[in-house]
Design a protein around this motif. Structure first.
Motif, mmCIF file in Angstrom:
data_model
loop_
_atom_site.group_PDB
_atom_site.id
_atom_site.type_symbol
_atom_site.label_atom_id
_atom_site.label_comp_id
_atom_site.label_asym_id
_atom_site.label_seq_id
_atom_site.Cartn_x
_atom_site.Cartn_y
_atom_site.Cartn_z
ATOM 1 N N PRO A 1 0.750 11.741 -9.499
ATOM 2 C CA PRO A 1 0.862 10.920 -10.713
ATOM 3 C C PRO A 1 2.012 9.913 -10.666
ATOM 4 N N GLU A 2 3.109 10.286 -10.042
ATOM 5 C CA GLU A 2 4.281 9.407 -10.007
ATOM 6 C C GLU A 2 4.185 8.365 -8.889
ATOM 7 N N PHE A 3 3.749 8.780 -7.699
ATOM 8 C CA PHE A 3 3.706 7.895 -6.540
ATOM 9 C C PHE A 3 2.471 6.991 -6.551
ATOM 10 N N ARG A 4 1.380 7.471 -7.113
ATOM 11 C CA ARG A 4 0.115 6.736 -7.217
ATOM 12 C C ARG A 4 -0.333 6.168 -5.861
ATOM 13 N N PRO A 5 -0.615 7.061 -4.902
ATOM 14 C CA PRO A 5 -0.979 6.584 -3.571
ATOM 15 C C PRO A 5 -2.325 5.869 -3.561
ATOM 16 N N ASP A 6 -2.441 4.924 -2.637
ATOM 17 C CA ASP A 6 -3.714 4.262 -2.377
ATOM 18 C C ASP A 6 -4.539 5.071 -1.378
ATOM 19 N N VAL A 7 -3.821 5.746 -0.473
ATOM 20 C CA VAL A 7 -4.449 6.568 0.560
ATOM 21 C C VAL A 7 -3.686 7.884 0.637
ATOM 22 N N ILE A 8 -4.443 8.970 0.802
ATOM 23 C CA ILE A 8 -3.846 10.290 1.018
ATOM 24 C C ILE A 8 -4.338 10.801 2.366
ATOM 25 N N LEU A 9 -3.403 11.093 3.270
ATOM 26 C CA LEU A 9 -3.726 11.740 4.539
ATOM 27 C C LEU A 9 -3.485 13.227 4.331
ATOM 28 N N LEU A 10 -4.545 14.003 4.345
ATOM 29 C CA LEU A 10 -4.488 15.399 3.926
ATOM 30 C C LEU A 10 -4.764 16.351 5.070
ATOM 31 N N ASP A 11 -3.774 17.143 5.418
ATOM 32 C CA ASP A 11 -3.936 18.210 6.402
ATOM 33 C C ASP A 11 -4.672 19.361 5.717
ATOM 34 N N ASP B 1 4.570 -4.149 3.751
ATOM 35 C CA ASP B 1 4.278 -3.669 2.397
ATOM 36 C C ASP B 1 3.626 -2.294 2.366
ATOM 37 N N VAL B 2 4.082 -1.386 3.225
ATOM 38 C CA VAL B 2 3.584 -0.021 3.233
ATOM 39 C C VAL B 2 4.727 0.909 2.835
ATOM 40 N N ALA B 3 4.467 1.722 1.822
ATOM 41 C CA ALA B 3 5.414 2.756 1.412
ATOM 42 C C ALA B 3 4.762 4.104 1.697
ATOM 43 N N VAL B 4 5.517 4.995 2.319
ATOM 44 C CA VAL B 4 4.979 6.300 2.682
ATOM 45 C C VAL B 4 5.830 7.384 2.045
ATOM 46 N N ARG B 5 5.156 8.389 1.526
ATOM 47 C CA ARG B 5 5.844 9.589 1.042
ATOM 48 C C ARG B 5 5.228 10.772 1.782
ATOM 49 N N ILE B 6 6.091 11.675 2.232
ATOM 50 C CA ILE B 6 5.663 12.869 2.949
ATOM 51 C C ILE B 6 5.928 14.086 2.081
ATOM 52 N N VAL B 7 4.912 14.946 1.960
ATOM 53 C CA VAL B 7 5.076 16.238 1.298
ATOM 54 C C VAL B 7 4.498 17.302 2.216
ATOM 55 N N MET C 1 0.844 -1.170 0.000
ATOM 56 C CA MET C 1 0.000 0.000 0.000
ATOM 57 C C MET C 1 0.893 1.238 0.000
ATOM 58 N N ARG C 2 0.512 2.223 -0.797
ATOM 59 C CA ARG C 2 1.246 3.489 -0.870
ATOM 60 C C ARG C 2 0.399 4.583 -0.201
ATOM 61 N N ILE C 3 1.023 5.275 0.750
ATOM 62 C CA ILE C 3 0.329 6.310 1.509
ATOM 63 C C ILE C 3 1.069 7.631 1.331
ATOM 64 N N LEU C 4 0.335 8.646 0.896
ATOM 65 C CA LEU C 4 0.884 9.989 0.753
ATOM 66 C C LEU C 4 0.401 10.811 1.946
ATOM 67 N N ILE C 5 1.344 11.333 2.716
ATOM 68 C CA ILE C 5 1.020 12.193 3.850
ATOM 69 C C ILE C 5 1.286 13.630 3.424
ATOM 70 N N VAL D 1 -7.152 3.957 7.645
ATOM 71 C CA VAL D 1 -6.184 3.796 6.555
ATOM 72 C C VAL D 1 -6.265 2.402 5.944
ATOM 73 N N PHE D 2 -6.373 1.401 6.788
ATOM 74 C CA PHE D 2 -6.274 0.024 6.287
ATOM 75 C C PHE D 2 -7.612 -0.676 6.068
ATOM 76 N N ALA D 3 -8.716 -0.064 6.479
ATOM 77 C CA ALA D 3 -10.029 -0.665 6.243
ATOM 78 C C ALA D 3 -10.452 -0.405 4.804
ATOM 79 N N ALA D 4 -10.723 -1.451 4.069
ATOM 80 C CA ALA D 4 -11.103 -1.318 2.656
ATOM 81 C C ALA D 4 -12.383 -0.525 2.516
ATOM 82 N N GLY D 5 -12.369 0.364 1.524
ATOM 83 C CA GLY D 5 -13.575 1.110 1.196
ATOM 84 C C GLY D 5 -13.803 2.349 2.011
ATOM 85 N N ILE D 6 -12.964 2.622 2.998
ATOM 86 C CA ILE D 6 -13.148 3.816 3.801
ATOM 87 C C ILE D 6 -12.230 4.905 3.253
#
Length: 121
Positions: free
Chosen positions: A42-52, A25-31, A1-5, A111-116
């Protein structure tokens, strides 16, 4: 799973990242701002975005539509230090909204519950 913070407070972002990477199997990118989030999608293609919401360049609620366009399969979870309804800064109502400091178990569930993250029509 790819997570963008998307979080301008690096200490908070790193703490969240460490907690989420406990899972396999979790990859995280912070911006740290909206522009970097839109560039990373477009490049990271996150599955989940945690947005402040309180970003330094543009409110997080103002870029949700763009994030949904750039990352159409990503679930967006609003993670903010204040009530998202305050000051008229309202993200779309279909997103999960968590107030910082967030309980790790609650964050983990969302984050990890499908469909949420984005309601299915």
């Amino acid at each position: 799973m790819r997570i963008l913070i998307v979080e301008d407070d690096l200490d908070v972002a790193e703490m969240i990242s460490e907690c989420l990477q406990i899972e396999a199997d979790v990859a995280v990118r912070i911006v740290g701002d909206a522009a970097a989030a839109l560039n990373a999608c477009p490049e990271f293609r996150p599955d989940v975005i945690l947005l402040d919401l309180g970003l330094p360049d543009v409110s997080g609620s103002k870029i949700t539509a763009q994030l949904m366009t750039f990352c159409p399969t990503a679930r967006i979870i609003i993670l903010s230090g204040y009530d998202p309804g305050r000051d008229g800064d309202r993200p779309p109502p279909e997103f999960v909204r968590l107030i910082k400091p967030v309980d790790f178990d609650v964050l983990h569930h969302h984050v990890f519950a499908a469909g949420i993250g984005r309601l299915q029509a």
